[in-house]
Structure formats: C-alpha cells, structure tokens
Write a protein that holds these residues in place. Structure first.
Motif, PDB file in Angstrom:
ATOM      1  N   UNK A 104    -101.755 -19.468 -12.924  1.00  0.00           N
ATOM      2  CA  UNK A 104    -100.870 -20.011 -13.958  1.00  0.00           C
ATOM      3  C   UNK A 104    -101.087 -19.365 -15.317  1.00  0.00           C
ATOM      4  N   UNK A 105    -102.345 -19.145 -15.711  1.00  0.00           N
ATOM      5  CA  UNK A 105    -102.632 -18.569 -17.029  1.00  0.00           C
ATOM      6  C   UNK A 105    -102.161 -17.131 -17.135  1.00  0.00           C
ATOM      7  N   UNK A 106    -102.012 -16.454 -15.994  1.00  0.00           N
ATOM      8  CA  UNK A 106    -101.518 -15.082 -15.974  1.00  0.00           C
ATOM      9  C   UNK A 106    -100.026 -15.034 -15.667  1.00  0.00           C
ATOM     10  N   UNK A 107     -99.376 -16.194 -15.638  1.00  0.00           N
ATOM     11  CA  UNK A 107     -97.937 -16.331 -15.403  1.00  0.00           C
ATOM     12  C   UNK A 107     -97.544 -16.009 -13.965  1.00  0.00           C
ATOM     13  N   UNK A 108     -98.421 -16.337 -13.022  1.00  0.00           N
ATOM     14  CA  UNK A 108     -98.092 -16.234 -11.612  1.00  0.00           C
ATOM     15  C   UNK A 108     -98.044 -17.656 -11.042  1.00  0.00           C
ATOM     16  N   UNK A 109     -96.886 -18.087 -10.606  1.00  0.00           N
ATOM     17  CA  UNK A 109     -96.699 -19.476 -10.172  1.00  0.00           C
ATOM     18  C   UNK A 109     -97.158 -19.684  -8.737  1.00  0.00           C
ATOM     19  N   UNK A 110     -97.413 -20.937  -8.398  1.00  0.00           N
ATOM     20  CA  UNK A 110     -97.757 -21.273  -7.017  1.00  0.00           C
ATOM     21  C   UNK A 110     -96.620 -20.892  -6.070  1.00  0.00           C
ATOM     22  N   UNK A 111     -95.373 -21.089  -6.511  1.00  0.00           N
ATOM     23  CA  UNK A 111     -94.233 -20.741  -5.660  1.00  0.00           C
ATOM     24  C   UNK A 111     -94.193 -19.242  -5.373  1.00  0.00           C
ATOM     25  N   UNK A 112     -94.609 -18.438  -6.356  1.00  0.00           N
ATOM     26  CA  UNK A 112     -94.634 -16.987  -6.135  1.00  0.00           C
ATOM     27  C   UNK A 112     -95.648 -16.624  -5.059  1.00  0.00           C
ATOM     28  N   UNK A 113     -96.777 -17.307  -5.036  1.00  0.00           N
ATOM     29  CA  UNK A 113     -97.767 -17.054  -3.989  1.00  0.00           C
ATOM     30  C   UNK A 113     -97.239 -17.499  -2.633  1.00  0.00           C
ATOM     31  N   UNK A 114     -96.592 -18.664  -2.602  1.00  0.00           N
ATOM     32  CA  UNK A 114     -96.037 -19.144  -1.324  1.00  0.00           C
ATOM     33  C   UNK A 114     -94.987 -18.174  -0.787  1.00  0.00           C
ATOM     34  N   UNK A 115     -94.123 -17.710  -1.678  1.00  0.00           N
ATOM     35  CA  UNK A 115     -93.077 -16.776  -1.255  1.00  0.00           C
ATOM     36  C   UNK A 115     -93.657 -15.472  -0.732  1.00  0.00           C
ATOM     37  N   UNK A 116     -94.820 -15.116  -1.243  1.00  0.00           N
ATOM     38  CA  UNK A 116     -95.473 -13.869  -0.815  1.00  0.00           C
ATOM     39  C   UNK A 116     -96.225 -14.027   0.503  1.00  0.00           C
ATOM     40  N   UNK A 117     -96.369 -15.275   0.984  1.00  0.00           N
ATOM     41  CA  UNK A 117     -97.028 -15.484   2.264  1.00  0.00           C
ATOM     42  C   UNK A 117     -98.397 -16.120   2.192  1.00  0.00           C
TER      43      UNK A 117
END
Length: 375
Positions: free
Chosen positions: A41-54
């Motif tokens: 989150x602090x680096x502007x990477x969301x949980x949804x972005x990780x989920x979408x990436x697998x």
C-alpha cells in the motif's frame, strides 16, 4: 512451494519486496505467492493488483511458508512462523542483527543478505545495493535543488543573466554518478571527486568535471574504494576544502561496505560555504561523510544547511520497490528447480550472500562477531 511477502514493519519503510507485475515470474516457475494485506500500500500497489497478478492476499501469508521475501530484516517472530528449513531473502546488516542471525541459525533457516550479493557480472541483475543507490542518487540531486534558494540552470532573461548553480559531488559510485547526471539535467555546473582511478572517466561520461587532487588512488575489492589512512584522509580534506567552499550544493555519497562512512568534510569546511548553501549527506546513516550530519535531520552549520539521509530509496517507494523486487526475484529463481527451492551453495553468487544455512552461520565476518569457530 509457498513464497510469502510481508508488510514491512520498520518505521518509515515504504517499499515492498515483490510488486504485482513480477508475481507471474514466480507462479510461472511453479511457485505459490502469498502476500499480507496492504503489504504494497505505501508503494501504491493495491491488494487487488496482487490478486489480479495471481497472488493470494491473506493475513496468515507467512504461516508455513517455505520462503520469505523482505526489504528490511525479518522480525524473529516472523522467522518462527515459517516452515522448517525455510529461506529468507532481505537486506540483513548482520553486525546490527546478531540476535536475528542466532534465531535464523537455530531455526535452520537459509538466510540470504542482499547487500552481500557478489559484484560479479552474472549477479548484476541481483545487485540490490546498486539498484537502491541509483534511486538515492537521483533523489539526492532533487533534494539539493529543492532546498537551494537559487536556480540550478543558467537563465538568460531581459532582467539579466542568472549563472548556473555549482554542484560538487563526492563519491562517484552508482549513487554519485546518478546524482551528477540528474544535477546536470537540471542545468547545474557539476564537479566531482572519487578516490578510485576509474571514476575519472565515469564522471566525465555523465558531463561533470573530475577534480584531480594528485593523491594516490584507493582501489578496493569489487569495485569499491578501500579505506584511507588518516594522513591521506587529512590531506584529502585539505585539498577538497576550496572546492567545497566554492560549491552552492554539496552531495556526498562515499561508502566502504561493512565499515563506517569515511569523513570527507569537516564542520569547518561546511562553515566556509556560501550563505544559503545546501549539503546532502547520503551516508549519514553509516556515520556520515560530513561531520555532524544526522540521519533524518536537517541542521544549520554556519551559513549552510546539512541534510542527512535516512532510508532515501524509500522516499521513492514505487520505483525503488520495482527495482528491488527484480533483484530479489532473480536471486530466488537462481535456486528454483521445477517449483522447488534448492539453493546450490557451491554457486558463487548464492554462497557469497548466504548468512546462515542448516544450523550454521556461513558468513565469516558474522561468525567472528558471534565468537564462533569456523568449521
């Protein structure tokens, strides 16, 4: 095998050890990735972005994991949550983390320290010290430009000509060269000094003037500078003093791995600088190149301000994380075999950055600090 990525807990740390766009490199290699909620989150990477990436996003991501990827050293409690004989990859300044090293040893964990990756050609893509120094060097020039109460570039206006700022960079490694290049792009006149002979051509290649003090060079192992004698260091400061006094902005980046940063600039040298001058000391956390600099603080010395760096790459967390994560993934995949992590410690890269393995401390200097005899 399960690869876990925790949320960093050190105050002020905004980076994350794995970014969403690199998750597929691990899953395609047969590895499972689990990320703690809000890890990026602090680096502007969301949980949804990780989920979408697998990747899986779960609070118990660390429980039973076979590998842990961190930026800062893991907490002992985190180590205890991992699978038996797990692997950890992080920065690991062992001299400051002896209790953690003991915990890693006793848990049978194979711990790799990113700052110990050997400086050999095939390990360049794993060199986290260089990737993070790149970020710090760029950031240092911006900090100097922001805090200097005058223009960096030459300006020719109807109201007259404004001469460019004069910037002095001490230390021409990765951070220093990036600071030089950035200050040049901003329009400053840049001069630089380094104790290594090879640095002269590198400095000129990015558009700066190299200062030749007519002193013996100090080439060390792995492309780093080696430590100077006190007499040589004193003479160097004497010769640098007029160059420091002439600078509007001074950026210092010199470091000797595993040792305190060399003192390049005394308080008297800073006091001789012009009113409004700014000093940016990237080495403040390791003792400082500038006498009296303090990490995370900005002090007034004479007519100048001295800004001490603290975790500077974390000030640009998104791109710093992207670079660091690439280093980590490349190192991790070096030990992957068909979805199983099997580090071959006969490999010079893995052996060079391995701190603990199979209940032993393998890193010689750390073993000495712990008072353990070599096997």
């Amino acid at each position: 095998m399960k690869i876990a990525v925790p949320a960093e807990t050190m105050p002020g740390e905004r980076r994350v050890a794995l970014v969403p766009e690199l998750v597929s490199r691990l899953t395609d290699a047969g590895l499972e990735v689990a990320v703690e909620p809000a890890a990026g989150a602090a680096a502007r990477y969301s949980d949804d972005a990780y989920r979408s990436a697998g990747a899986a996003v779960e609070a118990d991501a660390l429980d039973g994991a076979q590998a842990l990827l961190c930026v800062q050293p893991p907490a002992i409690e985190q180590v205890h949550r991992l699978d038996k004989d797990a692997i950890t990859i992080s920065f690991l300044p062992t001299a400051r983390e002896l209790e953690l090293v003991r915990a890693l040893r006793d848990a049978g964990t194979t711990a790799f320290a990113m700052e110990l990756v050997p400086r050999v050609s095939r390990a360049q893509a794993m060199d986290a010290l260089s990737s993070q120094a790149l970020v710090a060097g760029y950031r240092s020039a911006l900090i100097a430009a922001e805090r200097l109460p005058r223009f960096f570039p030459l300006l020719m206006t109807a109201a007259g000509t404004v001469p460019p700022a004069r910037v002095l960079v001490l230390g021409a490694g990765v951070a220093g060269l990036q600071a030089i290049a950035t200050a040049r792009r901003l329009g400053a006149v840049v001069r630089a000094y380094d104790v290594r002979a090879a640095a002269a051509e590198e400095v000129r290649s990015v558009g700066a003037e190299f200062i030749d003090l007519d002193l013996p060079t100090l080439e060390g192992a792995g492309g780093y500078a080696r430590e100077a004698t006190e007499e040589r260091a004193r003479r160097q400061r004497e010769l640098l003093a007029p160059h420091v006094a002439d600078a509007d902005a001074l950026i210092t980046t010199a470091a000797v791995p595993g040792r305190p940063a060399p003192l390049l600039v005394t308080r008297e040298m800073v006091e001789a600088m012009k009113p409004g001058s700014i000093v940016v000391d990237l080495a403040a956390e390791s003792g400082g190149n500038v006498e009296g600099s303090k990490p995370g603080e900005e002090l007034t010395v004479g007519n100048a301000r001295v800004w001490g760096g603290r975790n500077v790459p974390s000030q640009m967390p998104g791109q710093a994380s992207r670079l660091y994560a690439t280093n980590v993934v490349n190192l991790l995949l070096l030990m992957n075999a068909d979805g199983e992590l099997k580090p071959d410690l006969s490999d010079e890269v893995l052996a060079g950055c391995c701190v603990t393995h199979a209940g032993e401390v393998r890193h010689g200097p750390t073993r000495e600090l712990l008072g353990e005899d070599a096997e």
